[in-house]
Scaffold this motif. Structure first.
Motif, short mmCIF file in Angstrom:
data_model
loop_
_atom_site.label_atom_id
_atom_site.label_comp_id
_atom_site.label_asym_id
_atom_site.label_seq_id
_atom_site.Cartn_x
_atom_site.Cartn_y
_atom_site.Cartn_z
N ASN A 146 -83.28 -93.11 51.52
CA ASN A 146 -82.49 -93.87 51.45
C ASN A 146 -80.79 -94.00 51.67
OD1 ASN A 146 -81.61 -96.69 50.93
ND2 ASN A 146 -81.93 -96.79 49.12
N CYS A 147 -80.72 -92.56 50.41
CA CYS A 147 -79.32 -92.90 50.65
C CYS A 147 -78.31 -91.85 51.63
CB CYS A 147 -78.79 -91.71 48.94
SG CYS A 147 -77.04 -91.12 49.07
N ILE A 148 -77.21 -92.46 52.54
CA ILE A 148 -76.74 -91.91 53.50
C ILE A 148 -75.82 -90.45 53.64
CG2 ILE A 148 -77.06 -94.52 54.34
CD1 ILE A 148 -73.45 -93.62 54.20
N PHE A 149 -75.99 -90.43 51.40
CA PHE A 149 -74.83 -89.41 51.73
C PHE A 149 -75.32 -87.84 51.34
CE2 PHE A 149 -71.64 -92.91 50.44
CZ PHE A 149 -70.92 -92.37 50.66
N THR A 150 -76.19 -88.00 51.62
CA THR A 150 -77.28 -86.65 51.50
C THR A 150 -78.75 -86.46 51.84
OG1 THR A 150 -78.99 -87.94 50.06
CG2 THR A 150 -76.72 -87.15 48.39
N LYS A 151 -78.79 -87.52 53.41
CA LYS A 151 -79.32 -87.25 54.82
C LYS A 151 -79.65 -86.03 55.00
CE LYS A 151 -80.08 -91.82 56.59
NZ LYS A 151 -80.89 -92.30 55.83
N LYS A 152 -78.57 -84.76 54.79
CA LYS A 152 -79.07 -83.25 55.13
C LYS A 152 -79.46 -82.50 54.58
CE LYS A 152 -75.02 -83.24 58.53
NZ LYS A 152 -76.54 -83.69 60.21
N ILE A 153 -79.80 -83.07 53.14
CA ILE A 153 -80.07 -82.54 51.81
C ILE A 153 -82.40 -82.93 51.99
CG2 ILE A 153 -80.11 -81.69 49.88
CD1 ILE A 153 -77.44 -82.06 49.84
N PRO A 154 -82.67 -81.39 52.30
CA PRO A 154 -84.34 -81.77 51.87
C PRO A 154 -84.19 -82.11 51.10
CG PRO A 154 -83.74 -79.27 52.80
CD PRO A 154 -82.34 -80.09 52.39
N TYR A 155 -85.27 -82.84 51.06
CA TYR A 155 -86.36 -83.76 49.59
C TYR A 155 -86.47 -83.08 48.83
CZ TYR A 155 -89.43 -86.95 47.13
OH TYR A 155 -90.31 -87.31 45.80
N VAL A 261 -72.37 -88.06 55.24
CA VAL A 261 -72.00 -89.48 55.45
C VAL A 261 -71.00 -89.28 56.71
CG1 VAL A 261 -69.50 -88.81 54.31
CG2 VAL A 261 -69.91 -91.73 54.10
N LEU A 262 -70.57 -88.53 57.05
CA LEU A 262 -69.95 -88.20 58.45
C LEU A 262 -70.53 -88.99 59.68
CD1 LEU A 262 -67.27 -85.55 58.29
CD2 LEU A 262 -66.44 -87.98 58.34
N ASP A 263 -71.64 -87.99 59.11
CA ASP A 263 -73.03 -88.28 60.54
C ASP A 263 -73.62 -89.61 60.46
OD1 ASP A 263 -74.30 -86.99 62.04
OD2 ASP A 263 -76.70 -87.33 61.39
N TYR A 264 -73.05 -90.02 59.70
CA TYR A 264 -74.23 -91.77 59.45
C TYR A 264 -73.05 -92.57 60.58
CZ TYR A 264 -74.19 -96.16 57.50
OH TYR A 264 -74.04 -97.67 56.82
N ILE A 265 -71.75 -92.32 59.81
CA ILE A 265 -70.66 -92.80 60.14
C ILE A 265 -70.40 -93.00 62.26
CG2 ILE A 265 -68.32 -93.62 60.24
CD1 ILE A 265 -68.24 -92.66 57.84
N ARG A 266 -70.13 -91.68 62.21
CA ARG A 266 -70.83 -91.39 63.99
C ARG A 266 -71.68 -92.47 64.59
NH1 ARG A 266 -69.64 -85.62 63.10
NH2 ARG A 266 -71.95 -85.53 61.90
N ARG A 267 -73.34 -92.20 64.37
CA ARG A 267 -74.40 -93.08 64.83
C ARG A 267 -73.97 -94.20 64.70
NH1 ARG A 267 -78.99 -89.77 64.01
NH2 ARG A 267 -78.82 -87.64 63.17
N LYS A 268 -73.78 -95.27 63.95
CA LYS A 268 -73.69 -96.59 63.28
C LYS A 268 -72.35 -97.24 64.12
CE LYS A 268 -74.22 -99.78 59.60
NZ LYS A 268 -75.24 -100.49 59.96
N PHE A 269 -71.37 -96.67 63.14
CA PHE A 269 -69.82 -97.28 63.80
C PHE A 269 -69.37 -96.67 65.30
CE2 PHE A 269 -70.07 -97.17 58.96
CZ PHE A 269 -70.37 -99.15 59.49
#
Lengths: 269, 79
Positions: A146-155, A261-269
């Motif tokens: 869910n958290c867009i700030f930690t998507k690159k860290i494995p669960y 977070v940068l990856d999220y922004i690149r994809r979404k906006f």
């Protein structure tokens, strides 16, 4: 959008003092961070000029009243509607240490029933030790995506990030503690929990403040508002890890937060 | 008009500062100290003589800034 078009507002008021490393973390990854004083957002600048709002650590307004309370009250009185709009549109809002305290005081976290609650629904209270606790802390990543700030860290990965705070004990109102904690878990809002060297949910000193459920970091139900007590910006490079001379990591554990977070922004906006 | 606004931790919320002070007092030989609670008082000078308005304004101040209702309550004493 391209990385070099991403503008990040690193928000300041008097007493903010961790802005440099947050700025550098974004700069090193190729984005366009900028120091923005809260007063500038009232007049010459607009929050929508940026794609990401970061509230760094420090001792805003001298930590008077409660840590983050004055910063939050000033943000609420000047930016409230725009801030809600900003978060509603999916733009990332991050708070580190004092920034996390500000987001909780603002009601942007945990934000169970609306983007911003009228009154705080949680508190970051004085550490159980009644002292400023300053040392590396181990955190288990608990966000299931869910958290867009930690998507690159494995669960469930255990990472190391330093903590440095006197008011970091995450609490819910006593009468609603179990109910709220269940919401937090059900909504996938728990991002990091303090653990011991075996990955167990250990008490003090591994949990430096006595937070319920060993909570170090949470996000909003939508995942774009994020707060954490430890400092990812202080472990951007491997050589800032305390065990670097033995482990020789190239990247610090905190780098992935800024990359995510940068990856999220690149994809979404 | 002056008002004393005291912010108090809610019952059941840990007060580490209070417990530490209690321990220190016990160590100094004050064995009869059973509990210490910390609270913070703001003395606020208001440019009004209207007690009703003052009380209303202070309630608003507490809600907006002075107290976090999750862990704190407050007591207002108009002097």
């Amino acid at each position: 959008m391209d990385t070099d078009d991403i503008r990040v507002a690193v928000l300041l008021i008097e007493g903010t003092n961790n802005e440099g490393e947050v700025y550098l973390a974004f700069k090193r990854l190729g984005a366009e961070p900028e120091f923005v004083h809260l007063k500038q957002l009232m007049h010459e600048k607009d929050i929508f000029d940026y794609q990401c709002l970061m509230i760094p650590g420090g001792f805003s307004a001298g930590d008077y009243i409660r840590a983050g309370a004055i910063f939050a009250a000033r943000m609420k009185s000047t930016l409230c509607k725009k801030l809600i709009e900003f978060a509603k549109n999916g733009y990332p809002v991050g708070g580190i240490c004092n920034g996390f305290q500000v987001l909780v005081e603002l009601g942007l976290l945990p934000a169970f029933d609306s983007v911003m609650s009228n009154y705080p629904q949680a508190a970051l209270a004085i550490n159980d030790s009644s002292r400023f606790e300053c040392r590396p802390t181990l955190l288990k990543h608990e966000s299931k995506g869910n958290c867009i700030f930690t998507k690159k860290i494995p669960y469930q990965e255990v990472v190391l990030m330093p903590s440095a705070h006197a008011e970091g004990k995450f609490l819910f109102p006593l009468e609603k503690k179990d109910e709220y904690l269940q919401y937090l878990i059900d909504n996938d809002q728990v991002v990091f929990r303090y653990v011991g060297p075996q990955g167990d949910y250990a008490g003090y000193p591994w949990n430096p403040n006595g937070s319920i459920h060993n909570i170090a970091s949470i996000c909003s139900p939508e995942g774009n508002v994020f707060g954490m007590m430890p400092h990812p910006e202080r472990v951007f490079y491997g050589f800032t890890h305390p065990d670097w001379t033995r482990v020789h990591k190239e990247n610090g554990d905190g780098k992935a937060v800024f990359e995510s977070v940068l990856d999220y922004i690149r994809r979404k906006f | 008009m002056e008002a004393d606004v005291t912010i108090i931790l809610k019952k059941g919320v840990a007060d580490p500062e209070g417990s530490n002070v209690k321990k220190a007092l016990n160590l100094l030989g004050f064995d009869e100290v059973r509990k210490v609670q910390t609270m913070k008082t703001f003395r606020i000078d208001l440019a009004t003589e209207d007690r009703g308005k003052a009380k209303k304004d202070i309630d608003e101040m507490c809600k907006k800034l002075l107290a976090n209702p999750v862990i704190q309550t407050y007591r207002v004493e108009i002097r």
